[in-house]
Design a protein around this motif. Structure first.
Motif, PDB file in Angstrom:
ATOM      1  N   VAL A   1       1.004  -1.051   0.043  1.00 55.47           N
ATOM      2  CA  VAL A   1       0.038   0.162   0.016  1.00 55.47           C
ATOM      3  C   VAL A   1       1.073   1.234   0.082  1.00 55.47           C
ATOM      4  CG1 VAL A   1      -1.573   1.332   1.322  1.00 55.47           C
ATOM      5  CG2 VAL A   1      -2.114  -1.215   0.752  1.00 55.47           C
ATOM      6  N   LEU A   2       1.766   1.067   0.659  1.00 56.04           N
ATOM      7  CA  LEU A   2       2.531   2.404   0.909  1.00 56.04           C
ATOM      8  C   LEU A   2       3.463   2.664  -0.512  1.00 56.04           C
ATOM      9  CD1 LEU A   2       4.388   2.023   4.291  1.00 56.04           C
ATOM     10  CD2 LEU A   2       2.997   4.094   3.753  1.00 56.04           C
ATOM     11  N   ASP A   3       3.754   1.494  -1.109  1.00 53.43           N
ATOM     12  CA  ASP A   3       4.472   1.688  -2.071  1.00 53.43           C
ATOM     13  C   ASP A   3       3.647   2.135  -3.437  1.00 53.43           C
ATOM     14  OD1 ASP A   3       7.061   1.028  -1.439  1.00 53.43           O
ATOM     15  OD2 ASP A   3       6.656  -1.196  -2.011  1.00 53.43           O
ATOM     16  N   ALA A   4       2.352   1.921  -3.408  1.00 53.83           N
ATOM     17  CA  ALA A   4       1.192   2.337  -4.509  1.00 53.83           C
ATOM     18  C   ALA A   4       0.706   3.588  -4.194  1.00 53.83           C
ATOM     19  CB  ALA A   4       0.284   0.998  -4.596  1.00 53.83           C
ATOM     20  N   LEU A   5       0.408   3.891  -3.248  1.00 53.33           N
ATOM     21  CA  LEU A   5      -0.531   5.246  -2.863  1.00 53.33           C
ATOM     22  C   LEU A   5       0.472   6.429  -3.202  1.00 53.33           C
ATOM     23  CD1 LEU A   5      -2.389   4.552   0.390  1.00 53.33           C
ATOM     24  CD2 LEU A   5      -3.257   4.554  -1.993  1.00 53.33           C
ATOM     25  N   ASP A   6      -0.322   7.229  -3.827  1.00 56.29           N
ATOM     26  CA  ASP A   6       0.088   8.745  -4.136  1.00 56.29           C
ATOM     27  C   ASP A   6       0.407   9.445  -2.552  1.00 56.29           C
ATOM     28  OD1 ASP A   6       0.494   8.605  -6.689  1.00 56.29           O
ATOM     29  OD2 ASP A   6      -1.642   9.360  -6.854  1.00 56.29           O
ATOM     30  N   TYR A   7       1.266  10.292  -2.427  1.00 56.48           N
ATOM     31  CA  TYR A   7       1.636  10.830  -1.143  1.00 56.48           C
ATOM     32  C   TYR A   7       0.437  11.706  -0.606  1.00 56.48           C
ATOM     33  CZ  TYR A   7       6.825  10.387  -1.879  1.00 56.48           C
ATOM     34  OH  TYR A   7       8.184   9.890  -1.955  1.00 56.48           O
ATOM     35  N   GLY A   8      -0.550  12.403  -1.233  1.00 53.28           N
ATOM     36  CA  GLY A   8      -1.531  12.913  -1.006  1.00 53.28           C
ATOM     37  C   GLY A   8      -2.859  12.073  -0.874  1.00 53.28           C
ATOM     38  N   ALA A   9      -2.748  10.689  -1.205  1.00 51.88           N
ATOM     39  CA  ALA A   9      -4.041   9.914  -1.144  1.00 51.88           C
ATOM     40  C   ALA A   9      -4.706   9.775   0.095  1.00 51.88           C
ATOM     41  CB  ALA A   9      -3.752   8.418  -1.775  1.00 51.88           C
ATOM     42  N   VAL A  10      -4.166   9.571   1.200  1.00 54.81           N
ATOM     43  CA  VAL A  10      -4.891   9.442   2.344  1.00 54.81           C
ATOM     44  C   VAL A  10      -4.236  10.150   3.253  1.00 54.81           C
ATOM     45  CG1 VAL A  10      -3.441   7.345   3.034  1.00 54.81           C
ATOM     46  CG2 VAL A  10      -5.752   7.770   3.921  1.00 54.81           C
ATOM     47  N   GLY A  11      -5.059  10.731   4.481  1.00 55.39           N
ATOM     48  CA  GLY A  11      -4.633  11.672   5.590  1.00 55.39           C
ATOM     49  C   GLY A  11      -5.267  11.069   6.816  1.00 55.39           C
ATOM     50  N   ARG A  12      -4.991  12.242   7.818  1.00 61.19           N
ATOM     51  CA  ARG A  12      -5.490  11.718   9.234  1.00 61.19           C
ATOM     52  C   ARG A  12      -7.075  12.343   9.276  1.00 61.19           C
ATOM     53  NH1 ARG A  12      -2.331  10.683  13.223  1.00 61.19           N
ATOM     54  NH2 ARG A  12      -1.463   9.415  11.523  1.00 61.19           N
ATOM     55  N   THR A  13      -7.312  13.318   8.416  1.00 59.55           N
ATOM     56  CA  THR A  13      -8.836  13.758   8.699  1.00 59.55           C
ATOM     57  C   THR A  13      -9.585  13.237   7.327  1.00 59.55           C
ATOM     58  OG1 THR A  13      -8.262  16.017   7.782  1.00 59.55           O
ATOM     59  CG2 THR A  13      -8.115  15.274  10.135  1.00 59.55           C
ATOM     60  N   GLY A  14     -10.737  13.348   7.433  1.00 62.49           N
ATOM     61  CA  GLY A  14     -11.699  13.115   6.285  1.00 62.49           C
ATOM     62  C   GLY A  14     -12.387  11.780   6.319  1.00 62.49           C
ATOM     63  N   THR A  15     -12.791  11.657   5.216  1.00 62.71           N
ATOM     64  CA  THR A  15     -13.851  10.296   5.215  1.00 62.71           C
ATOM     65  C   THR A  15     -13.331   8.768   5.100  1.00 62.71           C
ATOM     66  OG1 THR A  15     -15.215  11.590   3.670  1.00 62.71           O
ATOM     67  CG2 THR A  15     -15.862   9.175   3.968  1.00 62.71           C
TER      68      THR A  15
END
Length: 350
Positions: A202-216
């Motif tokens: 997952v870490l290798d595949a996701l863009d840096y901005g894909a997921v964060g601490r807040t949000g849905t």
């Protein structure tokens, strides 16, 4: 970067909230980000000051493309360094670069990257990248930022001295996320190899901005879903996320050891709301497991076919799709006329 996505049928669902890193990247734009990466790739002895959160991915990408024995010296405003402790993908990547010695990270107290009021150096630049033969700086109004360069001559030498002075006056920074190597080692120790391999993919595949601490859909939502695919105890996942059981972890809580040694992603108690959201969306189950005296433990179990069958790199997309569907006031999936509950996975497999 994954853009915001509308929910359900688009009639009454808000768009999925972008991550803090995604917002920062968008602020500087793809054109400037590409220009910074291209300008830095292949250069040795880079010194950078005033680097905001939104351009750290460009610096990392350029560093990965460059064979340089010496670390790149990078100084950021406090807001950028602070944000790394909430940025699962970018934070672990920066921490890895620092741990392996490819980047020396510092924080410049008093500098800000959100309103264009950064103090300028002797060359009149607030955000600058320098090497002995060339200096690049970001210039222009916020809506039309551009990268300007100068090579050779006394002006370049003076700008390099100014940038270096600013860096040397900065304070060594601590990234609030563990390096990926230490994170995955702790995952293997506290959970198991299969879960660690999923996290690595997952870490290798996701863009840096894909997921964060807040949000849905947060980084914690993603990690709980990954753990549920392997039937892990919620307690064990919390131990790993909170850094318990890692080097320096439990000892640090008693005032012993070094807190910086903890392989912590987020406070473990913050996982409960994300677990309940996944249960409400019928992606996972929480099964009570009596384990001696005290409160019963929860075993996480994936019950959604799409989540179970997805490759690790597809799990985030599955979560986004399910969380885009409308829910009732109690947080459970909204039913259409004649809708029935989902049969649990253990029943469907009979």
């Amino acid at each position: 970067m994954v853009p915001p996505t509308g929910g359900g049928d688009g009639a009454d669902e808000p768009p999925i909230e972008p991550s803090e890193v995604a917002v920062a990247i968008d602020e500087y734009g793809e054109g400037l980000a590409d220009a910074v990466e291209s300008a830095l790739a292949g250069r040795s002895g880079v010194v950078a000051v005033g680097v905001p959160l939104g351009l750290l991915p460009s610096v990392l990408a350029a560093r990965e493309r460059t064979d340089d024995d010496a670390p790149w010296r990078v100084a950021c405003p406090p807001s950028a360094v602070d944000a790394l402790e909430r940025a699962f993908v970018l934070g672990t990547a920066v921490a890895e670069a620092v741990a392996e010695g490819s980047i020396e990270l510092r924080v410049i107290a008093g500098e800000r990257d959100s309103d264009g009021l950064l103090p300028t150096d002797a060359a009149g630049r607030s955000l600058a990248f320098a090497t002995p033969d060339r200096v690049d700086a970001v210039a222009g109004p916020r809506a039309d930022r551009t990268l300007v360069s100068e090579t050779g001559g006394e002006r370049t030498a003076a700008a390099l001295r100014a940038v270096t002075t600013r860096f040397e006056a900065a304070t060594p920074a601590t990234v609030g996320m563990p390096s990926r190597t230490r994170l995955l080692a702790a995952a293997r120790e506290v959970l198991d190899d299969r879960f660690a391999d999923d996290v690595a993919a997952v870490l290798d595949a996701l863009d840096y901005g894909a997921v964060g601490r807040t949000g849905t859909v947060t980084d914690r939502t993603l990690l709980i879903a990954l753990a549920a695919r392997h039937d892990h105890l919620f307690r064990d996942l919390r131990r790993w996320v909170d850094g318990e059981g890692s080097e320096g972890g439990e000892e640090s809580e008693r005032g012993e050891g070094n807190p910086a040694d903890r392989v912590a992603i987020a406070p473990g108690q913050e996982l409960t709301a994300d677990r309940r959201a996944l249960v409400g969306r019928e992606l996972i189950e929480s099964i009570k497991v009596p384990m001696g005296p005290g409160r019963p433990q929860f075993r996480l179990r994936a019950v959604d076919e799409a989540l179970l069958r997805a490759e690790p790199t597809e799990v985030f997309s599955v979560l986004r799709g399910r969380f885009a569907l409308p829910v009732d006031e109690d947080g459970t999936l909204r039913r259409g006329p004649g809708g029935e509950g989902r049969r649990p996975v253990w029943d469907r497999r009979r």
